[in-house]
Design a protein around this motif. Structure first.
Motif, PDB file in Angstrom:
ATOM      1  N   SER A  24       0.657  -1.177   0.278  1.00  0.00           N
ATOM      2  CA  SER A  24      -0.279  -0.190  -0.192  1.00  0.00           C
ATOM      3  C   SER A  24       1.236   1.592  -0.195  1.00  0.00           C
ATOM      4  O   SER A  24       1.293   1.763  -0.845  1.00  0.00           O
ATOM      5  CB  SER A  24      -1.279   0.133   1.626  1.00  0.00           C
ATOM      6  OG  SER A  24      -1.374   0.922   1.349  1.00  0.00           O
ATOM      7  N   GLY A  25       0.799   1.905   0.564  1.00  0.00           N
ATOM      8  CA  GLY A  25       1.312   3.823   0.571  1.00  0.00           C
ATOM      9  C   GLY A  25       2.808   3.920   0.406  1.00  0.00           C
ATOM     10  O   GLY A  25       3.298   3.998  -0.309  1.00  0.00           O
ATOM     11  N   HIS A  26       2.875   4.761   1.757  1.00  0.00           N
ATOM     12  CA  HIS A  26       4.886   5.601   1.331  1.00  0.00           C
ATOM     13  C   HIS A  26       5.845   4.776   2.949  1.00  0.00           C
ATOM     14  O   HIS A  26       6.547   3.650   2.094  1.00  0.00           O
ATOM     15  CB  HIS A  26       4.665   6.964   1.748  1.00  0.00           C
ATOM     16  CG  HIS A  26       3.925   7.488   0.564  1.00  0.00           C
ATOM     17  ND1 HIS A  26       5.185   7.993  -0.268  1.00  0.00           N
ATOM     18  CD2 HIS A  26       2.702   8.353   0.424  1.00  0.00           C
ATOM     19  CE1 HIS A  26       4.333   8.344  -1.396  1.00  0.00           C
ATOM     20  NE2 HIS A  26       2.830   9.182  -0.534  1.00  0.00           N
ATOM     21  N   ASN A  27       4.751   4.607   3.898  1.00  0.00           N
ATOM     22  CA  ASN A  27       6.071   4.142   4.392  1.00  0.00           C
ATOM     23  C   ASN A  27       5.584   2.304   4.093  1.00  0.00           C
ATOM     24  O   ASN A  27       4.544   1.851   3.546  1.00  0.00           O
ATOM     25  CB  ASN A  27       5.782   4.096   6.014  1.00  0.00           C
ATOM     26  CG  ASN A  27       4.304   3.295   6.091  1.00  0.00           C
ATOM     27  OD1 ASN A  27       3.610   3.039   6.213  1.00  0.00           O
ATOM     28  ND2 ASN A  27       4.254   4.710   7.194  1.00  0.00           N
ATOM     29  N   ALA A  28       5.915   1.737   4.875  1.00  0.00           N
ATOM     30  CA  ALA A  28       6.350  -0.278   3.985  1.00  0.00           C
ATOM     31  C   ALA A  28       4.168  -0.213   4.738  1.00  0.00           C
ATOM     32  O   ALA A  28       3.283  -1.371   4.003  1.00  0.00           O
ATOM     33  CB  ALA A  28       7.100  -0.647   4.712  1.00  0.00           C
ATOM     34  N   GLU A  29       4.133   0.026   6.106  1.00  0.00           N
ATOM     35  CA  GLU A  29       2.408  -0.303   6.353  1.00  0.00           C
ATOM     36  C   GLU A  29       1.501   0.060   5.762  1.00  0.00           C
ATOM     37  O   GLU A  29       0.485  -0.248   5.427  1.00  0.00           O
ATOM     38  CB  GLU A  29       2.676  -0.121   7.455  1.00  0.00           C
ATOM     39  CG  GLU A  29       2.885  -1.430   8.668  1.00  0.00           C
ATOM     40  CD  GLU A  29       2.863  -1.180  10.666  1.00  0.00           C
ATOM     41  OE1 GLU A  29       1.987  -0.610  10.658  1.00  0.00           O
ATOM     42  OE2 GLU A  29       3.206  -2.604  10.794  1.00  0.00           O
ATOM     43  N   ALA A  30       1.797   1.472   5.685  1.00  0.00           N
ATOM     44  CA  ALA A  30       0.440   2.064   4.987  1.00  0.00           C
ATOM     45  C   ALA A  30       0.524   1.936   3.096  1.00  0.00           C
ATOM     46  O   ALA A  30      -0.521   2.042   2.644  1.00  0.00           O
ATOM     47  CB  ALA A  30       0.934   3.803   5.008  1.00  0.00           C
ATOM     48  N   TRP A  31       1.797   1.457   2.251  1.00  0.00           N
ATOM     49  CA  TRP A  31       1.529   0.817   1.556  1.00  0.00           C
ATOM     50  C   TRP A  31       1.013  -0.655   1.391  1.00  0.00           C
ATOM     51  O   TRP A  31       0.139  -0.920   0.290  1.00  0.00           O
ATOM     52  CB  TRP A  31       3.814   0.661   0.733  1.00  0.00           C
ATOM     53  CG  TRP A  31       3.619   1.038  -0.818  1.00  0.00           C
ATOM     54  CD1 TRP A  31       2.787   1.889  -1.694  1.00  0.00           C
ATOM     55  CD2 TRP A  31       3.775  -0.383  -1.461  1.00  0.00           C
ATOM     56  NE1 TRP A  31       3.239   0.876  -2.777  1.00  0.00           N
ATOM     57  CE2 TRP A  31       3.142  -0.059  -2.906  1.00  0.00           C
ATOM     58  CE3 TRP A  31       3.600  -1.652  -0.591  1.00  0.00           C
ATOM     59  CZ2 TRP A  31       3.861  -1.124  -3.992  1.00  0.00           C
ATOM     60  CZ3 TRP A  31       3.691  -2.599  -1.896  1.00  0.00           C
ATOM     61  CH2 TRP A  31       3.797  -2.468  -3.519  1.00  0.00           C
ATOM     62  N   ALA A  32       1.332  -1.561   2.150  1.00  0.00           N
ATOM     63  CA  ALA A  32       0.853  -2.952   1.991  1.00  0.00           C
ATOM     64  C   ALA A  32      -0.729  -2.614   2.479  1.00  0.00           C
ATOM     65  O   ALA A  32      -1.187  -3.448   1.739  1.00  0.00           O
ATOM     66  CB  ALA A  32       1.073  -3.574   3.345  1.00  0.00           C
ATOM     67  N   ALA A  33      -0.970  -1.509   3.581  1.00  0.00           N
ATOM     68  CA  ALA A  33      -2.221  -1.755   3.489  1.00  0.00           C
ATOM     69  C   ALA A  33      -3.456  -1.761   2.154  1.00  0.00           C
ATOM     70  O   ALA A  33      -4.180  -1.535   1.631  1.00  0.00           O
ATOM     71  CB  ALA A  33      -2.916  -0.239   5.174  1.00  0.00           C
ATOM     72  N   SER A  34      -2.420  -0.167   1.590  1.00  0.00           N
ATOM     73  CA  SER A  34      -3.282   0.672   0.021  1.00  0.00           C
ATOM     74  C   SER A  34      -3.424  -0.871  -0.610  1.00  0.00           C
ATOM     75  O   SER A  34      -4.779  -1.001  -1.293  1.00  0.00           O
ATOM     76  CB  SER A  34      -2.749   1.718  -0.162  1.00  0.00           C
ATOM     77  OG  SER A  34      -2.923   2.647   0.888  1.00  0.00           O
ATOM     78  N   VAL A  35      -2.018  -1.918  -0.609  1.00  0.00           N
ATOM     79  CA  VAL A  35      -2.405  -2.256  -2.209  1.00  0.00           C
ATOM     80  C   VAL A  35      -3.499  -3.213  -1.578  1.00  0.00           C
ATOM     81  O   VAL A  35      -3.853  -3.800  -2.395  1.00  0.00           O
ATOM     82  CB  VAL A  35      -0.602  -3.501  -2.034  1.00  0.00           C
ATOM     83  CG1 VAL A  35      -1.555  -4.018  -2.934  1.00  0.00           C
ATOM     84  CG2 VAL A  35       0.284  -2.335  -2.943  1.00  0.00           C
ATOM     85  N   CYS A  36      -3.315  -4.148  -0.603  1.00  0.00           N
ATOM     86  CA  CYS A  36      -4.190  -5.645  -0.162  1.00  0.00           C
ATOM     87  C   CYS A  36      -5.706  -5.002  -0.012  1.00  0.00           C
ATOM     88  O   CYS A  36      -6.118  -5.043  -0.742  1.00  0.00           O
ATOM     89  CB  CYS A  36      -4.234  -6.188   1.699  1.00  0.00           C
ATOM     90  SG  CYS A  36      -2.417  -6.690   1.272  1.00  0.00           S
ATOM     91  N   THR A  37      -6.129  -3.032   0.379  1.00  0.00           N
ATOM     92  CA  THR A  37      -7.239  -2.693  -0.172  1.00  0.00           C
ATOM     93  C   THR A  37      -7.472  -3.060  -1.438  1.00  0.00           C
ATOM     94  O   THR A  37      -8.744  -3.291  -1.726  1.00  0.00           O
ATOM     95  CB  THR A  37      -7.455  -1.545   0.887  1.00  0.00           C
ATOM     96  OG1 THR A  37      -6.901  -1.233   2.231  1.00  0.00           O
ATOM     97  CG2 THR A  37      -8.744  -0.708   0.811  1.00  0.00           C
ATOM     98  N   ALA A  38      -6.380  -2.046  -2.262  1.00  0.00           N
ATOM     99  CA  ALA A  38      -6.950  -2.047  -4.074  1.00  0.00           C
ATOM    100  C   ALA A  38      -6.974  -4.279  -4.293  1.00  0.00           C
ATOM    101  O   ALA A  38      -7.961  -4.383  -5.499  1.00  0.00           O
ATOM    102  CB  ALA A  38      -5.928  -1.952  -4.308  1.00  0.00           C
ATOM    103  N   LEU A  39      -6.877  -5.299  -3.612  1.00  0.00           N
ATOM    104  CA  LEU A  39      -6.662  -6.449  -4.402  1.00  0.00           C
ATOM    105  C   LEU A  39      -7.583  -7.191  -3.629  1.00  0.00           C
ATOM    106  O   LEU A  39      -8.560  -7.968  -4.127  1.00  0.00           O
ATOM    107  CB  LEU A  39      -5.361  -7.015  -3.728  1.00  0.00           C
ATOM    108  CG  LEU A  39      -3.860  -6.206  -4.915  1.00  0.00           C
ATOM    109  CD1 LEU A  39      -2.917  -7.613  -4.304  1.00  0.00           C
ATOM    110  CD2 LEU A  39      -4.364  -6.989  -6.287  1.00  0.00           C
ATOM    111  N   VAL A  40      -9.068  -6.846  -2.582  1.00  0.00           N
ATOM    112  CA  VAL A  40      -9.079  -7.948  -2.145  1.00  0.00           C
ATOM    113  C   VAL A  40     -10.452  -7.632  -3.011  1.00  0.00           C
ATOM    114  O   VAL A  40     -11.906  -8.708  -3.039  1.00  0.00           O
ATOM    115  CB  VAL A  40     -10.096  -6.968  -0.455  1.00  0.00           C
ATOM    116  CG1 VAL A  40     -11.193  -7.812   0.516  1.00  0.00           C
ATOM    117  CG2 VAL A  40      -8.571  -8.071   0.435  1.00  0.00           C
TER     118      VAL A  40
END
Length: 176
Positions: A24-40
């Motif tokens: 997901s977002g900019h820091n690793a957690e934010a980026w991971a959250a954004s990507v996972c939210t797009a993939l669900v």
């Protein structure tokens, strides 16, 4: 029915790779959250389309009905893949080593999946339905090509190793 089972297996295998590496977002957690939210929603749509097509294909259908059902599946999967690709692209670049490369790989993988579905849709839509034996043989060829294109577009997470992202993907509820 063989084609639907093959399609289902391909979908499960392809979905497992990007979901195992959600981001997901900019820091690793934010980026991971954004990507996972797009993939669900993408994963859900692919699953729903596959289930519907399997249900339709297990009932006795004509080659024309089968072509329509498969074309609808592949078109829906293409659209869902593009929506997911756009969501992952909007996530930006994670602030980790090789962040640009990682973000580009996720976006590229989804673009490849979108294109594979588009090619499969076009291949199915172009099939003649007059001879059912030939039709189903040709469906098998389209599905084989889809599987090959999926394999090429799959994300090889071993080349995109980031401890921060791996930890984020494993810990965030959005990525479970």
């Amino acid at each position: 029915m063989r084609a639907v089972r093959t399609i289902s297996l391909a979908l499960v295998l392809v979905l497992a790779l990007p979901l195992a590496a959600c981001s997901s977002g900019h820091n690793a957690e934010a980026w991971a959250a954004s990507v996972c939210t797009a993939l669900v929603p993408w994963r859900s749509e692919i699953s729903t389309l596959t289930t519907r097509t399997q249900q339709q294909m297990t009932t006795r259908t004509t080659p024309g009905q089968a072509r329509e059902n498969l074309a609808r599946l592949f078109d829906g999967a293409r659209t869902a893949s593009e929506t997911a690709r756009e969501g992952v692209e909007r996530a930006g670049v994670p602030d980790v080593t090789d962040g640009k490369k990682i973000a580009a790989a996720f976006v590229g993988s989804l673009a490849g999946m979108r294109d594979a579905y588009g090619t499969a849709h076009d291949g199915i839509a172009a099939l003649a339905t007059t001879a059912s034996g030939t039709f189903y043989t040709e469906v098998g060829k389209v599905v084989d090509r889809l599987n090959a294109e999926y394999e090429k577009s799959g994300l090889d997470t071993t080349k995109l190793d980031s401890v921060e992202l791996r930890d984020a993907f494993e810990s965030l509820p959005e990525c479970q």
